[in-house]
Write a protein that holds these residues in place. Sequence first.
Motif, PDB file in Angstrom:
ATOM      1  N   VAL A   1       0.849  -1.188   0.000  1.00  8.90           N
ATOM      2  CA  VAL A   1       0.000   0.000   0.000  1.00  8.90           C
ATOM      3  C   VAL A   1       0.881   1.234   0.000  1.00  8.90           C
ATOM      4  O   VAL A   1       1.839   1.330   0.764  1.00  8.90           O
ATOM      5  N   TRP A   2       0.546   2.160  -0.894  1.00  7.26           N
ATOM      6  CA  TRP A   2       1.190   3.483  -0.932  1.00  7.26           C
ATOM      7  C   TRP A   2       0.162   4.467  -0.425  1.00  7.26           C
ATOM      8  O   TRP A   2      -0.900   4.622  -1.015  1.00  7.26           O
ATOM      9  N   LEU A   3       0.453   5.106   0.701  1.00  4.91           N
ATOM     10  CA  LEU A   3      -0.466   6.039   1.322  1.00  4.91           C
ATOM     11  C   LEU A   3       0.140   7.434   1.188  1.00  4.91           C
ATOM     12  O   LEU A   3       1.201   7.704   1.726  1.00  4.91           O
ATOM     13  N   GLU A   4      -0.529   8.295   0.417  1.00  4.13           N
ATOM     14  CA  GLU A   4      -0.021   9.646   0.149  1.00  4.13           C
ATOM     15  C   GLU A   4      -0.751  10.672   0.990  1.00  4.13           C
ATOM     16  O   GLU A   4      -1.970  10.784   0.935  1.00  4.13           O
ATOM     17  N   THR A   5       0.011  11.451   1.753  1.00  4.47           N
ATOM     18  CA  THR A   5      -0.588  12.472   2.610  1.00  4.47           C
ATOM     19  C   THR A   5      -0.872  13.753   1.830  1.00  4.47           C
ATOM     20  O   THR A   5      -0.407  13.923   0.711  1.00  4.47           O
ATOM     21  N   ALA A   6      -1.627  14.627   2.461  1.00  2.00           N
ATOM     22  CA  ALA A   6      -1.877  15.957   1.898  1.00  2.00           C
ATOM     23  C   ALA A   6      -0.914  16.916   2.584  1.00  2.00           C
ATOM     24  O   ALA A   6      -1.283  17.670   3.464  1.00  2.00           O
ATOM     25  N   GLY A   7       0.336  16.853   2.222  1.00  2.00           N
ATOM     26  CA  GLY A   7       1.347  17.716   2.823  1.00  2.00           C
ATOM     27  C   GLY A   7       2.420  16.929   3.533  1.00  2.00           C
ATOM     28  O   GLY A   7       2.599  15.739   3.298  1.00  2.00           O
ATOM     29  N   GLY A   8       3.111  17.597   4.420  1.00  2.01           N
ATOM     30  CA  GLY A   8       4.248  17.008   5.098  1.00  2.01           C
ATOM     31  C   GLY A   8       3.893  16.360   6.422  1.00  2.01           C
ATOM     32  O   GLY A   8       2.729  16.289   6.827  1.00  2.01           O
ATOM     33  N   VAL A   9       4.921  15.887   7.110  1.00  3.71           N
ATOM     34  CA  VAL A   9       4.759  15.169   8.362  1.00  3.71           C
ATOM     35  C   VAL A   9       4.024  16.002   9.406  1.00  3.71           C
ATOM     36  O   VAL A   9       3.205  15.489  10.159  1.00  3.71           O
ATOM     37  N   LEU A  10       4.276  17.291   9.450  1.00  3.04           N
ATOM     38  CA  LEU A  10       3.647  18.146  10.454  1.00  3.04           C
ATOM     39  C   LEU A  10       2.453  18.918   9.918  1.00  3.04           C
ATOM     40  O   LEU A  10       1.945  19.835  10.570  1.00  3.04           O
ATOM     41  N   SER A  11       1.959  18.561   8.732  1.00  2.00           N
ATOM     42  CA  SER A  11       0.780  19.234   8.185  1.00  2.00           C
ATOM     43  C   SER A  11      -0.442  18.900   9.025  1.00  2.00           C
ATOM     44  O   SER A  11      -0.657  17.749   9.387  1.00  2.00           O
TER      45      SER A  11
END
Length: 168
Positions: free
Chosen positions: A131-141
Amino acid sequence: YHPWHFSTFWSTMHPLPLKQLRDLALHLRTHVIFGCNTDVGKTICSTGLVRASRGSHYIKPLQCGGSDQNFIERHADFPKDDPKLRTLFRWNTPASPHIASILEEKPKSDEEVLSAVQAALLDSRTATSTVWLETAGGVLSPSSASPKNVMPCHALTNSWGWTVQADL
């Protein structure tokens, strides 16, 4: 790093049975793609990884503006609405999830996001799942639950004042 770390954290945040969390942590290859800000290449990177690892799954928990899922469908040669590609929560405003959810008056709680991510991971699980899980921004977003946190207490205390996507 030990796989039980995530299981322990998740079990305190959401009541998914610990056995299922352990199973996910031990048997599902999940990779999280972070990148600070918009247009830094998260989706292009995700597309290449999804395309190179045929049979993998792609999850975008929080989508603000546009559709990264549609981009991956087009450029990684997936059929439209393939169940292996999933966007869990979507806002039209191209901004951080905490801003978009305020402007559109559609905030999602941390529990809703966690529950949806956990369910998507469980649905993605097969013998050879990646699974590739893509966030909406960075680690601290900030996540979409941030509208509940109106004070900038991250500057005044040891707490950030919002739940960051890395914690989800």
